[in-house]
Design an enzyme around this catalytic site. Sequence first.
Site, PDB file in Angstrom:
ATOM      1  N   LYS A  48       0.655  -1.350  -0.032  1.00 43.64           N
ATOM      2  CA  LYS A  48      -0.084  -0.049  -0.079  1.00 43.64           C
ATOM      3  C   LYS A  48       1.043   1.277  -0.283  1.00 43.64           C
ATOM      4  O   LYS A  48       0.344   2.506   0.165  1.00 43.64           O
ATOM      5  CB  LYS A  48      -1.126  -0.032   1.153  1.00 43.64           C
ATOM      6  CG  LYS A  48      -1.839  -1.151   1.349  1.00 43.64           C
ATOM      7  CD  LYS A  48      -2.411  -1.740  -0.030  1.00 43.64           C
ATOM      8  CE  LYS A  48      -3.597  -0.901  -0.515  1.00 43.64           C
ATOM      9  NZ  LYS A  48      -4.141  -1.595  -1.774  1.00 43.64           N
ATOM     10  N   HIS A 112       6.734  -7.579  -2.142  1.00 40.41           N
ATOM     11  CA  HIS A 112       6.555  -6.784  -0.872  1.00 40.41           C
ATOM     12  C   HIS A 112       7.341  -7.302   0.258  1.00 40.41           C
ATOM     13  O   HIS A 112       7.688  -6.944   1.409  1.00 40.41           O
ATOM     14  CB  HIS A 112       5.326  -6.867  -0.316  1.00 40.41           C
ATOM     15  CG  HIS A 112       4.169  -6.015  -1.093  1.00 40.41           C
ATOM     16  ND1 HIS A 112       4.233  -4.809  -1.589  1.00 40.41           N
ATOM     17  CD2 HIS A 112       2.924  -6.544  -1.331  1.00 40.41           C
ATOM     18  CE1 HIS A 112       3.396  -4.502  -2.448  1.00 40.41           C
ATOM     19  NE2 HIS A 112       2.321  -5.626  -2.206  1.00 40.41           N
ATOM     20  N   SER A 142      -4.139   3.207   4.399  1.00 40.07           N
ATOM     21  CA  SER A 142      -4.567   2.568   3.391  1.00 40.07           C
ATOM     22  C   SER A 142      -4.525   1.002   3.544  1.00 40.07           C
ATOM     23  O   SER A 142      -5.544   0.181   3.026  1.00 40.07           O
ATOM     24  CB  SER A 142      -3.572   2.780   2.161  1.00 40.07           C
ATOM     25  OG  SER A 142      -3.844   2.291   0.883  1.00 40.07           O
TER      26      SER A 142
HETATM   27  P1  A3P Z   1      -5.209   5.082  -0.816  1.00 38.13           P
HETATM   28  O1  A3P Z   1      -5.619   3.788   0.047  1.00 38.13           O
HETATM   29  O2  A3P Z   1      -4.292   5.955   0.482  1.00 38.13           O
HETATM   30  O3  A3P Z   1      -6.154   5.685  -1.555  1.00 38.13           O
HETATM   31  P2  A3P Z   1      -0.454  -0.026  -3.602  1.00 38.13           P
HETATM   32  O4  A3P Z   1      -0.494  -0.115  -5.190  1.00 38.13           O
HETATM   33  O5  A3P Z   1       0.840  -0.292  -3.034  1.00 38.13           O
HETATM   34  O6  A3P Z   1      -1.563  -1.341  -3.044  1.00 38.13           O
HETATM   35  O7  A3P Z   1      -1.034   1.175  -3.063  1.00 38.13           O
HETATM   36  C1  A3P Z   1      -2.561   1.389  -3.134  1.00 38.13           C
HETATM   37  C2  A3P Z   1      -2.323   2.901  -2.784  1.00 38.13           C
HETATM   38  O8  A3P Z   1      -1.922   3.834  -3.758  1.00 38.13           O
HETATM   39  C3  A3P Z   1      -3.846   3.499  -2.643  1.00 38.13           C
HETATM   40  O9  A3P Z   1      -3.804   4.386  -1.510  1.00 38.13           O
HETATM   41  C4  A3P Z   1      -4.310   3.957  -4.002  1.00 38.13           C
HETATM   42  O10 A3P Z   1      -5.337   4.943  -4.099  1.00 38.13           O
HETATM   43  C5  A3P Z   1      -2.967   4.737  -4.207  1.00 38.13           C
HETATM   44  N1  A3P Z   1      -2.551   5.055  -5.639  1.00 38.13           N
HETATM   45  C6  A3P Z   1      -2.722   4.193  -6.646  1.00 38.13           C
HETATM   46  N2  A3P Z   1      -2.466   4.849  -7.808  1.00 38.13           N
HETATM   47  C7  A3P Z   1      -2.225   6.051  -7.416  1.00 38.13           C
HETATM   48  C8  A3P Z   1      -1.966   7.336  -8.213  1.00 38.13           C
HETATM   49  N3  A3P Z   1      -1.862   7.038  -9.669  1.00 38.13           N
HETATM   50  N4  A3P Z   1      -1.747   8.267  -7.627  1.00 38.13           N
HETATM   51  C9  A3P Z   1      -1.719   8.357  -6.308  1.00 38.13           C
HETATM   52  N5  A3P Z   1      -2.010   7.241  -5.609  1.00 38.13           N
HETATM   53  C10 A3P Z   1      -2.228   6.235  -6.085  1.00 38.13           C
END
Ligand code: A3P
Length: 299
Positions: A48, A112, A142
């Site tokens: 996340k 991860h 998140s």
């Molecule tokens: P939030 O839950 O705070 O919205 P991962 O890809 O490591 O699982 O992380 C997911 C997090 O990255 C989520 O955060 C998601 O919304 C955010 N995320 C994904 N794409 C993004 C983007 N283009 N810009 C900003 N945040 C992004």
Amino acid sequence: EDLSLTVTRAETDEVEGITLAKPICSIWDQVWNFKAKPDDLLVATYAKAGTTWTQEIVDMIQNNGDIEKCRRASTYTRHPFIEWYIPKSSPQSYSGLELAEAMPSPRILKTHLPVQLLPPSFWEQNCKIIYMARNAKDNLVSYYHFHRMNKALPDPGSWENFLEKFMAGKVLWGSWYDHVKGWWKAKDKHNILYLFYEDMKENPKHEIQKIVKFMKKDIEEEVLNQIIHYTTFDIMKDNPMANYTKDFVGIMDHSISPFMRKGVVGDWKNHFTVAQNEKFNEDYKKKMADTSLVFRTEL
Ligand code: A3P
């Protein structure tokens, strides 16, 4: 068939004290013996922290901004998640190892794993690694919502409960604190580009240029601008090949909390009570006293 009725939340086990989903522990020898190739590029993160975002940027750079090519498949299949394993008996079966082995080079891979559990072949082959880190509070928020919506993960319990587990490092992939510190230390000795979610949010152009340089690519200004546009939160939220609506159907429930949830810095303020924040900060200071690593929790 409505999978949500049959899905059971993951059981966990440990590898060298790190909590992982049980199926991963059951194939740990194979993960550890994974054969990286010199031209592999690995996206490494604590869960996340912005993995999917980084993957999309890297994929677009790799494909010189070709949107069609980047929509050839979902993130989850485009870039093997090396340790992730769901046995064949499950309708959602997945083997990051098999997917990686079947993939032509140059491969983009995802993990991860904390630095000490990274398969040693990545170091032996001197692979390029991009590590994306996100401040603890937003990362935790998140992660909490992700556990609520992803029925393949352990039940998070209440927010208070999950907060405690996170601070104790008793969550999947272990302690956030050790993860970010461990990779931070490793960057001085290895081929690692260490990035921050907050910097990416503040100045995507600058950070994407760093990645381009690290990947030793040459891209035109126009393509760079295209990449910036297509990797914004709003565009990725509507991209079915990036927003996880095509994967884990019946396991991820986007009506509980969408995968593309908010994508901002500072949402933690909507979750922590004043008392929780004070306790968290005090504990954070202790756990992060032995590192030069500094995070921003707001922009
Ligand atoms: P939030 O839950 O705070 O919205 P991962 O890809 O490591 O699982 O992380 C997911 C997090 O990255 C989520 O955060 C998601 O919304 C955010 N995320 C994904 N794409 C993004 C983007 N283009 N810009 C900003 N945040 C992004």
